[in-house]
Design a protein around this motif. Structure first.
Motif, PDB file in Angstrom:
ATOM      1  N   ASN A   1      10.398  -1.221  -4.583  1.00  0.00           N
ATOM      2  CA  ASN A   1       9.541  -1.442  -5.704  1.00  0.00           C
ATOM      3  C   ASN A   1       9.945  -1.369  -6.904  1.00  0.00           C
ATOM      4  O   ASN A   1      10.968  -0.998  -7.423  1.00  0.00           O
ATOM      5  N   HIS A   2       8.966  -2.270  -7.887  1.00  0.00           N
ATOM      6  CA  HIS A   2       9.414  -2.136  -9.439  1.00  0.00           C
ATOM      7  C   HIS A   2       8.400  -1.452  -9.996  1.00  0.00           C
ATOM      8  O   HIS A   2       6.998  -1.969 -10.183  1.00  0.00           O
ATOM      9  N   PRO A   3       8.558  -0.113 -10.509  1.00  0.00           N
ATOM     10  CA  PRO A   3       7.391   0.472 -11.398  1.00  0.00           C
ATOM     11  C   PRO A   3       7.041   0.013 -12.645  1.00  0.00           C
ATOM     12  O   PRO A   3       7.374   0.523 -13.594  1.00  0.00           O
ATOM     13  N   THR A   4       6.576  -1.468 -12.663  1.00  0.00           N
ATOM     14  CA  THR A   4       6.637  -2.050 -13.990  1.00  0.00           C
ATOM     15  C   THR A   4       4.963  -2.189 -14.132  1.00  0.00           C
ATOM     16  O   THR A   4       4.193  -1.681 -13.191  1.00  0.00           O
TER      17      THR A   4
ATOM     18  N   GLN B   1      16.443   5.695  -0.002  1.00  0.00           N
ATOM     19  CA  GLN B   1      16.825   6.409  -1.315  1.00  0.00           C
ATOM     20  C   GLN B   1      15.327   6.375  -2.114  1.00  0.00           C
ATOM     21  O   GLN B   1      14.705   5.476  -2.320  1.00  0.00           O
ATOM     22  N   THR B   2      15.557   7.468  -3.108  1.00  0.00           N
ATOM     23  CA  THR B   2      14.511   7.410  -4.040  1.00  0.00           C
ATOM     24  C   THR B   2      15.419   7.452  -5.769  1.00  0.00           C
ATOM     25  O   THR B   2      16.250   8.562  -5.758  1.00  0.00           O
ATOM     26  N   GLY B   3      15.001   6.493  -6.476  1.00  0.00           N
ATOM     27  CA  GLY B   3      15.758   6.678  -7.802  1.00  0.00           C
ATOM     28  C   GLY B   3      15.072   6.904  -8.863  1.00  0.00           C
ATOM     29  O   GLY B   3      14.097   8.109  -8.878  1.00  0.00           O
ATOM     30  N   THR B   4      15.050   6.272 -10.184  1.00  0.00           N
ATOM     31  CA  THR B   4      14.370   6.552 -11.157  1.00  0.00           C
ATOM     32  C   THR B   4      13.441   5.454 -11.580  1.00  0.00           C
ATOM     33  O   THR B   4      13.130   4.659 -10.553  1.00  0.00           O
ATOM     34  N   VAL B   5      12.968   5.350 -12.756  1.00  0.00           N
ATOM     35  CA  VAL B   5      12.106   4.528 -13.012  1.00  0.00           C
ATOM     36  C   VAL B   5      12.604   2.999 -12.812  1.00  0.00           C
ATOM     37  O   VAL B   5      11.642   2.089 -12.646  1.00  0.00           O
ATOM     38  N   ASP B   6      13.821   2.640 -13.190  1.00  0.00           N
ATOM     39  CA  ASP B   6      14.305   1.482 -12.923  1.00  0.00           C
ATOM     40  C   ASP B   6      15.512   1.176 -12.227  1.00  0.00           C
ATOM     41  O   ASP B   6      16.304   0.115 -12.361  1.00  0.00           O
TER      42      ASP B   6
ATOM     43  N   ALA C   1       1.026  -1.084  -0.106  1.00  0.00           N
ATOM     44  CA  ALA C   1      -0.101   0.124   0.068  1.00  0.00           C
ATOM     45  C   ALA C   1       0.809   1.315  -0.059  1.00  0.00           C
ATOM     46  O   ALA C   1       0.665   2.391  -0.497  1.00  0.00           O
ATOM     47  N   ALA C   2       1.909   1.279   0.614  1.00  0.00           N
ATOM     48  CA  ALA C   2       2.905   2.470   0.759  1.00  0.00           C
ATOM     49  C   ALA C   2       3.516   2.887  -0.488  1.00  0.00           C
ATOM     50  O   ALA C   2       3.771   3.842  -0.698  1.00  0.00           O
ATOM     51  N   MET C   3       4.069   1.565  -1.296  1.00  0.00           N
ATOM     52  CA  MET C   3       4.758   2.056  -2.398  1.00  0.00           C
ATOM     53  C   MET C   3       4.846   1.312  -3.666  1.00  0.00           C
ATOM     54  O   MET C   3       5.306   1.783  -4.739  1.00  0.00           O
ATOM     55  N   ALA C   4       3.818   0.172  -3.615  1.00  0.00           N
ATOM     56  CA  ALA C   4       3.627  -0.416  -4.873  1.00  0.00           C
ATOM     57  C   ALA C   4       3.584   0.328  -6.205  1.00  0.00           C
ATOM     58  O   ALA C   4       4.049  -0.135  -7.462  1.00  0.00           O
ATOM     59  N   PHE C   5       2.843   1.487  -6.216  1.00  0.00           N
ATOM     60  CA  PHE C   5       2.341   2.298  -7.375  1.00  0.00           C
ATOM     61  C   PHE C   5       3.256   3.444  -7.306  1.00  0.00           C
ATOM     62  O   PHE C   5       2.833   4.431  -8.029  1.00  0.00           O
ATOM     63  N   GLU C   6       4.268   3.402  -6.872  1.00  0.00           N
ATOM     64  CA  GLU C   6       5.143   4.911  -6.836  1.00  0.00           C
ATOM     65  C   GLU C   6       5.562   4.844  -8.258  1.00  0.00           C
ATOM     66  O   GLU C   6       6.122   3.617  -9.118  1.00  0.00           O
ATOM     67  N   ALA C   7       5.831   6.199  -8.917  1.00  0.00           N
ATOM     68  CA  ALA C   7       6.533   6.308 -10.431  1.00  0.00           C
ATOM     69  C   ALA C   7       7.824   5.909 -10.289  1.00  0.00           C
ATOM     70  O   ALA C   7       8.206   5.602 -11.632  1.00  0.00           O
ATOM     71  N   ARG C   8       8.524   5.839  -9.345  1.00  0.00           N
ATOM     72  CA  ARG C   8       9.934   5.771  -9.303  1.00  0.00           C
ATOM     73  C   ARG C   8      10.417   4.743  -8.265  1.00  0.00           C
ATOM     74  O   ARG C   8       9.479   4.395  -7.187  1.00  0.00           O
ATOM     75  N   GLU C   9      11.447   4.368  -8.440  1.00  0.00           N
ATOM     76  CA  GLU C   9      11.986   3.176  -7.177  1.00  0.00           C
ATOM     77  C   GLU C   9      12.207   3.721  -6.149  1.00  0.00           C
ATOM     78  O   GLU C   9      12.959   4.739  -5.876  1.00  0.00           O
ATOM     79  N   HIS C  10      11.716   2.968  -4.917  1.00  0.00           N
ATOM     80  CA  HIS C  10      12.118   3.437  -3.562  1.00  0.00           C
ATOM     81  C   HIS C  10      12.770   2.592  -2.822  1.00  0.00           C
ATOM     82  O   HIS C  10      12.450   1.391  -3.085  1.00  0.00           O
ATOM     83  N   PHE C  11      13.809   2.671  -2.096  1.00  0.00           N
ATOM     84  CA  PHE C  11      14.410   1.847  -1.183  1.00  0.00           C
ATOM     85  C   PHE C  11      14.051   2.133   0.314  1.00  0.00           C
ATOM     86  O   PHE C  11      14.392   3.035   0.752  1.00  0.00           O
TER      87      PHE C  11
END
Length: 216
Positions: A200-203, A169-174, A141-151
């Protein structure tokens, strides 16, 4: 003759509307009875007895008061998967579903923030590793649909109880940069003896990966 014409105009002017028109004006939208029945079921049995789409319908009743919300609820679940993932989806993606405008999307995110805090409360103070499904639901719920990868890191004490939950950390889309030195440094600051590492994997469909590690 003029008198007759006047009487005729008066007669037609005072005639009541046809019965069929009055009935149509008084007819209520079909979904109102459905809403009442669903509310009664929730009142009698609680949320556990309802499917995800029915709970989502109940929520949408207040947000979309003059429309049939059942198709909207089912469309949201088709798009995102589960109720938790609907609430975790970004507002811009919610608005891609027919029937969801900016104000409804914002209201859903308010509900999501409250649900996230509730979910975090359910794992705080408990042995996290024995509540793995709750941890998965919370992270999804917290991060699955984020547009960028979060660690993300869940810091645990020696009893595997949650001390802190932080996005490291917050990164890019992949890609998300991970710096082991910073992870260990923060674990030592919190006196954590175990970590759960999440990203997460924004796929499409989106997903999350979780690993458990122990510090010494």
């Amino acid at each position: 003759m003029a008198s007759d014409e006047h009487d005729e105009r008066g007669f037609f002017g005072e005639r009541p509307l046809p019965t069929i028109k009055r009935a149509a004006a008084q007819e209520k939208p079909h979904y109102l009875g459905h809403r009442d029945r669903l509310r009664e079921r929730f009142s009698a049995t609680g949320g556990e007895a309802l499917a995800d789409y029915e709970l989502l319908e109940l929520l949408l009743f207040r947000l979309i008061p003059r429309s049939d919300t059942k198709p909207v609820a089912k469309a949201l679940l088709t798009r995102f998967g589960t109720l938790a993932e609907v609430l975790g989806a970004p507002a811009n993606l919610l608005q891609e579903v027919k029937g969801i405008g900016p104000s409804v999307a914002l209201d859903l995110k308010v509900v999501a923030a409250a649900a996230k805090r509730l979910a975090r409360g359910e794992i705080s103070g408990r042995e996290v590793l024995s509540s793995w499904n709750q941890v998965l639901d919370y992270c999804r719920a917290a991060m699955a649909f984020e547009a960028r990868e979060h660690f993300r890191i869940l810091f645990l004490d020696k009893k595997n109880v949650l001390i802190a939950d932080e996005v490291q950390q917050t990164g890019t889309v992949d890609h998300t940069p991970v710096y082991p030195r910073e992870v260990i440094k923060r674990a030592l600051e919190l006196s954590a003896t175990a970590l759960i590492l999440v990203h997460n994997h924004p796929t499409h469909p989106p997903s999350i990966t979780m690993d458990h590690a122990t510090t010494y």
